[in-house]
Design a protein around this motif. Sequence first.
Motif, PDB file in Angstrom:
ATOM      1  N   ARG A 157       0.731  -1.329  -0.065  1.00  0.00           N
ATOM      2  CA  ARG A 157       0.073   0.116   0.053  1.00  0.00           C
ATOM      3  C   ARG A 157       1.063   1.187  -0.013  1.00  0.00           C
ATOM      4  O   ARG A 157       1.993   1.170   0.466  1.00  0.00           O
ATOM      5  N   TYR A 167      -3.634   3.631  -0.586  1.00  0.00           N
ATOM      6  CA  TYR A 167      -4.162   3.175  -1.919  1.00  0.00           C
ATOM      7  C   TYR A 167      -3.545   1.906  -1.923  1.00  0.00           C
ATOM      8  O   TYR A 167      -2.310   1.626  -1.587  1.00  0.00           O
ATOM      9  N   THR A 172      -5.872   4.210  -8.874  1.00  0.00           N
ATOM     10  CA  THR A 172      -7.032   4.907  -7.981  1.00  0.00           C
ATOM     11  C   THR A 172      -6.970   6.330  -8.397  1.00  0.00           C
ATOM     12  O   THR A 172      -5.983   7.001  -8.296  1.00  0.00           O
ATOM     13  N   THR A 174      -8.201  10.181  -7.703  1.00  0.00           N
ATOM     14  CA  THR A 174      -8.305  10.979  -6.611  1.00  0.00           C
ATOM     15  C   THR A 174      -9.238  12.096  -7.025  1.00  0.00           C
ATOM     16  O   THR A 174      -9.405  12.264  -8.196  1.00  0.00           O
ATOM     17  N   SER A 179      -3.846  10.545 -10.178  1.00  0.00           N
ATOM     18  CA  SER A 179      -4.292   9.384  -9.801  1.00  0.00           C
ATOM     19  C   SER A 179      -3.043   8.733  -9.265  1.00  0.00           C
ATOM     20  O   SER A 179      -2.084   9.178  -9.246  1.00  0.00           O
TER      21      SER A 179
END
Length: 340
Positions: A157, A167, A172, A174, A179
């Motif tokens: 992570r 994350y 992902t 944001t 990202s």
Amino acid sequence: MAHRLILFGFLLCTRGTLSMKTLNHVTVRTGGNVTIPCLYDDQYKLNQKYWCEGHLWTLCQIKAHTNKTAKWQVTDYPAKNIFTVQLNNLSASDSGYHWCAVEIGTHANPDDKESLYLTVKTDPDVSVVSSSVTGLEGGNISVQCFYSFGYKTAHKRWCRFKDKICYKEGRTNTSQNSSVQISDDGRESFTVLMTGLTESDSGWYWCSVGDLEVPVQLFVQWDTEKYRTSDNAGSAFPTCENDQTARHDTEDRNGILLLLWIAGPLLLLLMVVLLTWRIKRKHNGALVTQAPDATSMTEGPLCYDTVVFKKGKDHDQDQISTRRPADQDYEVIYSAVKLH
């Protein structure tokens, strides 16, 4: 009764830990350095911060205070409600529990604190290439995190310190249009790619593998080349060159104002002196015209108002005439003289 006393003592020793935030378990290489971030509540901006070492809070030893020279350095950033602890040249004996703390010092409200565990070993299970990275606004940064073979199947992570948002592997997006993408190469390292960086992305993060963590500080700077191009196209963002030009123009304008401030009174004084001299000179000239001396009267041509010619003694009769005969010798008598 004994159980109640133990519970009361536990609550007294742990009170305030909800305010302070730091990491849980940090790994460092022997002889290496690490910077630990400690986040505190807004009400403690002016309080003394310190770093304490010991398994139990009641027995911990203070190792560094804010702005005091010691083996380790504590630096406070009140504007961000955070202080950092710089740990240098670590050895295996430094492994153990450490505490981020804010000095309050009353029985009713003891010092605010939070603990973390520090592991120092020759070959740490989690590490990073660099604990500080810099990116440009709108650009990308990449952080490579290493882990030992025993953590190959552990969760990887990338976490943000200020809100503890983490994350996971994959991509992902944001809320800031940036990202975060985490990809594990399966060869004892994973890479964090952050794209579309914004100024708000600056701050502290950490690589997390299982329960182990390594802090990383991210700096997001302005892309001056981008703003220079935008400014040439009419953008409102100024470039460094324009800032310098404006500053030079201001300095020149201030220099001219200073020169005028100094020269103005001098010019005024000179004008007064010249005006006084001209008035005095004119006054003296008038006096000379009204009362000329004898010398000045003899200068210039003389004009006679009336001229009388008188005959000499050799003549029988005295005769006065306003005309002069050509053949006789006469004595001249002047009646009046006018000076033109």
